[in-house]
Design an enzyme around this catalytic site. Structure first.
Site, PDB file in Angstrom:
ATOM      1  N   SER A 124       0.820  -1.217   0.000  1.00  0.00           N
ATOM      2  CA  SER A 124       0.000   0.000   0.000  1.00  0.00           C
ATOM      3  C   SER A 124       0.852   1.264   0.000  1.00  0.00           C
ATOM      4  O   SER A 124       1.898   1.316   0.650  1.00  0.00           O
ATOM      5  CB  SER A 124      -0.890  -0.001   1.243  1.00  0.00           C
ATOM      6  OG  SER A 124      -1.466   1.267   1.443  1.00  0.00           O
ATOM      7  N   TYR A 147      -2.021   5.501  -4.442  1.00  0.00           N
ATOM      8  CA  TYR A 147      -3.046   6.531  -4.305  1.00  0.00           C
ATOM      9  C   TYR A 147      -2.513   7.786  -4.974  1.00  0.00           C
ATOM     10  O   TYR A 147      -1.378   8.207  -4.686  1.00  0.00           O
ATOM     11  CB  TYR A 147      -3.311   6.843  -2.827  1.00  0.00           C
ATOM     12  CG  TYR A 147      -4.232   5.871  -2.128  1.00  0.00           C
ATOM     13  CD1 TYR A 147      -5.495   5.594  -2.626  1.00  0.00           C
ATOM     14  CD2 TYR A 147      -3.844   5.247  -0.945  1.00  0.00           C
ATOM     15  CE1 TYR A 147      -6.350   4.708  -1.971  1.00  0.00           C
ATOM     16  CE2 TYR A 147      -4.688   4.365  -0.285  1.00  0.00           C
ATOM     17  CZ  TYR A 147      -5.940   4.104  -0.810  1.00  0.00           C
ATOM     18  OH  TYR A 147      -6.779   3.231  -0.162  1.00  0.00           O
ATOM     19  N   THR A 173      -5.736   2.690  -6.887  1.00  0.00           N
ATOM     20  CA  THR A 173      -7.036   2.534  -6.223  1.00  0.00           C
ATOM     21  C   THR A 173      -7.850   3.801  -6.438  1.00  0.00           C
ATOM     22  O   THR A 173      -7.403   4.901  -6.111  1.00  0.00           O
ATOM     23  CB  THR A 173      -6.823   2.282  -4.717  1.00  0.00           C
ATOM     24  OG1 THR A 173      -6.058   1.077  -4.580  1.00  0.00           O
ATOM     25  CG2 THR A 173      -8.154   2.120  -3.990  1.00  0.00           C
ATOM     26  N   LYS A 246      -8.030  -0.629  -9.163  1.00  0.00           N
ATOM     27  CA  LYS A 246      -8.719  -1.330  -8.053  1.00  0.00           C
ATOM     28  C   LYS A 246      -9.912  -0.489  -7.604  1.00  0.00           C
ATOM     29  O   LYS A 246      -9.801   0.730  -7.472  1.00  0.00           O
ATOM     30  CB  LYS A 246      -7.735  -1.524  -6.894  1.00  0.00           C
ATOM     31  CG  LYS A 246      -8.341  -2.140  -5.648  1.00  0.00           C
ATOM     32  CD  LYS A 246      -7.242  -2.531  -4.663  1.00  0.00           C
ATOM     33  CE  LYS A 246      -7.791  -3.115  -3.382  1.00  0.00           C
ATOM     34  NZ  LYS A 246      -8.322  -2.098  -2.466  1.00  0.00           N
ATOM     35  N   HIS A 270     -13.526  -1.985  -1.662  1.00  0.00           N
ATOM     36  CA  HIS A 270     -12.563  -1.537  -0.651  1.00  0.00           C
ATOM     37  C   HIS A 270     -12.879  -2.168   0.713  1.00  0.00           C
ATOM     38  O   HIS A 270     -12.706  -1.555   1.765  1.00  0.00           O
ATOM     39  CB  HIS A 270     -12.601  -0.003  -0.544  1.00  0.00           C
ATOM     40  CG  HIS A 270     -11.268   0.618  -0.228  1.00  0.00           C
ATOM     41  ND1 HIS A 270     -10.445   1.175  -1.177  1.00  0.00           N
ATOM     42  CD2 HIS A 270     -10.609   0.767   0.934  1.00  0.00           C
ATOM     43  CE1 HIS A 270      -9.356   1.645  -0.610  1.00  0.00           C
ATOM     44  NE2 HIS A 270      -9.424   1.410   0.677  1.00  0.00           N
TER      45      HIS A 270
HETATM   46  C1  FNR Z   1      -7.747  -1.621   3.272  1.00  0.00           C
HETATM   47  N1  FNR Z   1      -7.817  -1.570   1.876  1.00  0.00           N
HETATM   48  C2  FNR Z   1      -6.942  -0.784   1.178  1.00  0.00           C
HETATM   49  N2  FNR Z   1      -6.981  -0.745  -0.188  1.00  0.00           N
HETATM   50  C3  FNR Z   1      -6.108  -0.007  -0.891  1.00  0.00           C
HETATM   51  O1  FNR Z   1      -6.177   0.000  -2.115  1.00  0.00           O
HETATM   52  N3  FNR Z   1      -5.123   0.691  -0.233  1.00  0.00           N
HETATM   53  C4  FNR Z   1      -5.013   0.701   1.112  1.00  0.00           C
HETATM   54  O2  FNR Z   1      -4.119   1.336   1.669  1.00  0.00           O
HETATM   55  C5  FNR Z   1      -5.963  -0.033   1.860  1.00  0.00           C
HETATM   56  N4  FNR Z   1      -5.917  -0.036   3.233  1.00  0.00           N
HETATM   57  C6  FNR Z   1      -6.791  -0.815   3.941  1.00  0.00           C
HETATM   58  C7  FNR Z   1      -6.697  -0.849   5.336  1.00  0.00           C
HETATM   59  C8  FNR Z   1      -7.536  -1.684   6.057  1.00  0.00           C
HETATM   60  C9  FNR Z   1      -7.414  -1.724   7.547  1.00  0.00           C
HETATM   61  C10 FNR Z   1      -8.461  -2.521   5.378  1.00  0.00           C
HETATM   62  C11 FNR Z   1      -9.340  -3.475   6.139  1.00  0.00           C
HETATM   63  C12 FNR Z   1      -8.566  -2.473   4.008  1.00  0.00           C
HETATM   64  C13 FNR Z   1      -8.785  -2.414   1.141  1.00  0.00           C
HETATM   65  C14 FNR Z   1      -8.168  -3.778   0.823  1.00  0.00           C
HETATM   66  O3  FNR Z   1      -7.157  -3.664  -0.139  1.00  0.00           O
HETATM   67  C15 FNR Z   1      -9.224  -4.745   0.271  1.00  0.00           C
HETATM   68  O4  FNR Z   1      -9.882  -4.139  -0.814  1.00  0.00           O
HETATM   69  C16 FNR Z   1     -10.248  -5.195   1.303  1.00  0.00           C
HETATM   70  O5  FNR Z   1      -9.654  -5.335   2.561  1.00  0.00           O
HETATM   71  C17 FNR Z   1     -10.856  -6.521   0.868  1.00  0.00           C
HETATM   72  O6  FNR Z   1     -11.849  -6.948   1.747  1.00  0.00           O
HETATM   73  P1  FNR Z   1     -11.556  -8.008   2.925  1.00  0.00           P
HETATM   74  O7  FNR Z   1     -10.727  -9.131   2.352  1.00  0.00           O
HETATM   75  O8  FNR Z   1     -10.839  -7.256   3.999  1.00  0.00           O
HETATM   76  O9  FNR Z   1     -12.929  -8.429   3.340  1.00  0.00           O
END
Ligand code: FNR
Length: 386
Positions: A124, A147, A173, A246, A270
């Site tokens: 990330s 980002y 994303t 994404k 997300h």
């Molecule tokens: C995320 N997600 C996320 N996505 C992204 O593109 N950049 C990021 O920095 C983050 N940070 C992030 C932090 C936390 C605490 C969570 C829970 C999620 C989203 C992540 O990539 C993903 O899309 C989801 O977590 C998928 O769902 P599940 O597997 O957590 O149910």
């Protein structure tokens, strides 16, 4: 409880898989015992009321896997080709910010687990370790999640750093230009600890949007720096790396991105942390796959808690899936060892599901392997939090 990250903190205890981890889901069930309660609420929660985060889990309950008899699966395997890359299995680690909330070694531990299991890691932008240190700890299969930053030169610098550190793709994303706070995290009193910072963004000068238009309101004012199609075109012209997008849910966005020449997309809401009220990503996956056609790269995430969930996502059109919260839970419970163990468990659960559904390879998994089932009884997702 895992100690908070601090330069003066004693070294963490050696990672150990605790008793009671029999399946991937057990890491989600054990995590609350190993995490600060507010940190856990931040990770587990969705934005707003958490409607879409819950929907992600429930969507899996709407499908059952049909067993098939007498098929020869002795030559079975789970190797996948994703965007031209050969993967040992169809799982990758989703970009998850601020992993130092879960373990003192944060993303370094996750990267080691990815390397040990031949898993693609998507680091990330908001990692609590630099993308360079994550690259050093990970295997060759590493992608960088981007980002857009308010200033193009800052975005470009991240891309150049990712290229130099050997990341093989950029995953931009686009569904989180605005993130509303989650009720669950607010109720738990979550605050980001001062020791947990977005290391990749250190040194970026703060930038303020121009004064709001009269009557504009703070939400649309905050969207001043949100990317548009022109920014995506600009990004794709800057790098030789494949650019994935994404956060796709609408089939028309998917076809527009395909026409624009992106390398592939991640169907995702997300983890329910973007638009609260968005549909489950699994619900939109078949329509997105139908829109872009067979053979074009589509990844999926949202709500996966078992190898059977992985199977369902593949059956509904994904080429591979990203694992989000589960990786954080395993990291909190048992560090790098936990994340590696989690991945092994998910792969074995997927293999068991494939074998009993008569699928020897990923190519054998299709929509015909599933049957819709009404949610007739309290399901696992009702009983457990995200
Ligand atoms: C995320 N997600 C996320 N996505 C992204 O593109 N950049 C990021 O920095 C983050 N940070 C992030 C932090 C936390 C605490 C969570 C829970 C999620 C989203 C992540 O990539 C993903 O899309 C989801 O977590 C998928 O769902 P599940 O597997 O957590 O149910």
């Amino acid at each position: 409880m895992t100690p908070a990250l601090s330069s003066t903190a004693p070294p963490p205890p050696p990672d150990r898989i605790p008793p009671g981890v029999h399946g991937a889901l057990d890491y989600a069930l054990l995590a609350p015992k190993h995490m600060d309660a507010a940190h856990h609420a931040y990770v587990a929660g969705g934005s707003g009321l958490g409607v879409s985060a819950q929907a992600n889990r429930r969507a899996f309950d709407g499908w059952a896997v049909l067993p098939r008899l007498l098929r020869d699966v002795r030559h079975g395997h789970v190797r996948a080709v994703v965007g031209g890359e050969a993967w040992e299995h169809p799982l990758a680690l989703a970009p998850v910010a601020f992993q130092a909330l879960a373990h003192p070694h944060g993303e370094i531990a996750t990267a080691r687990a990815a390397e040990a299991t031949g898993t693609c890691l998507v680091a990330s932008t908001l990692s609590s370790r630099t993308l360079e240190s994550i690259a050093q700890a990970s295997g060759p299969a590493r992608w960088f999640q981007l980002y857009f930053q308010p200033r193009r030169e800052d975005t470009l610098q991240l891309v150049r750093r990712a290229e130099a550190a050997g990341y093989r793709a950029i995953v931009v994303t686009l569904d989180a230009a605005l993130q509303t706070a989650g009720r669950q995290a607010l109720a738990a009193g979550f605050r980001m600890p001062p020791t947990c910072v977005a290391e990749n963004l250190r040194g970026q000068a703060p930038v303020e949007p121009p004064a709001p238009q009269p009557g504009q309101g703070r939400v649309f004012h905050a969207m001043h720096f949100a990317p548009t199609w022109a920014d995506l075109d600009w990004l794709m012209a800057q790098t030789h790396l494949p650019v994935w997008v994404k956060g796709v849910l609408h089939p028309e966005d998917a076809t527009a991105l395909q026409a624009r020449g992106v390398a592939g997309i991640v169907v995702s809401n997300h983890g329910g942390r973007g638009l609260d009220g968005a549909p489950a990503s699994l619900q939109m996956l078949p329509a997105v796959r139908a829109a872009v056609g067979p053979g074009w790269p589509v990844l999926f995430d949202g709500g996966i808690r078992s190898g059977t969930d992985v199977f369902k996502a593949l059956a509904l059109g994904a080429d591979a899936v990203l694992i989000g919260r589960l990786q954080v839970y395993a990291l909190a419970v048992a560090g790098a060892l936990g994340v590696a163990h989690l991945l092994r468990l998910l792969i074995e659960e997927l293999q068991a599901c494939m074998a009993l559904a008569g699928c020897a390879t990923l190519a054998d998994i299709g929509p015909g392997a599933l049957v819709a089932q009404p949610p007739a009884f309290p399901s696992l997702s009702e009983e457990m939090p995200c």
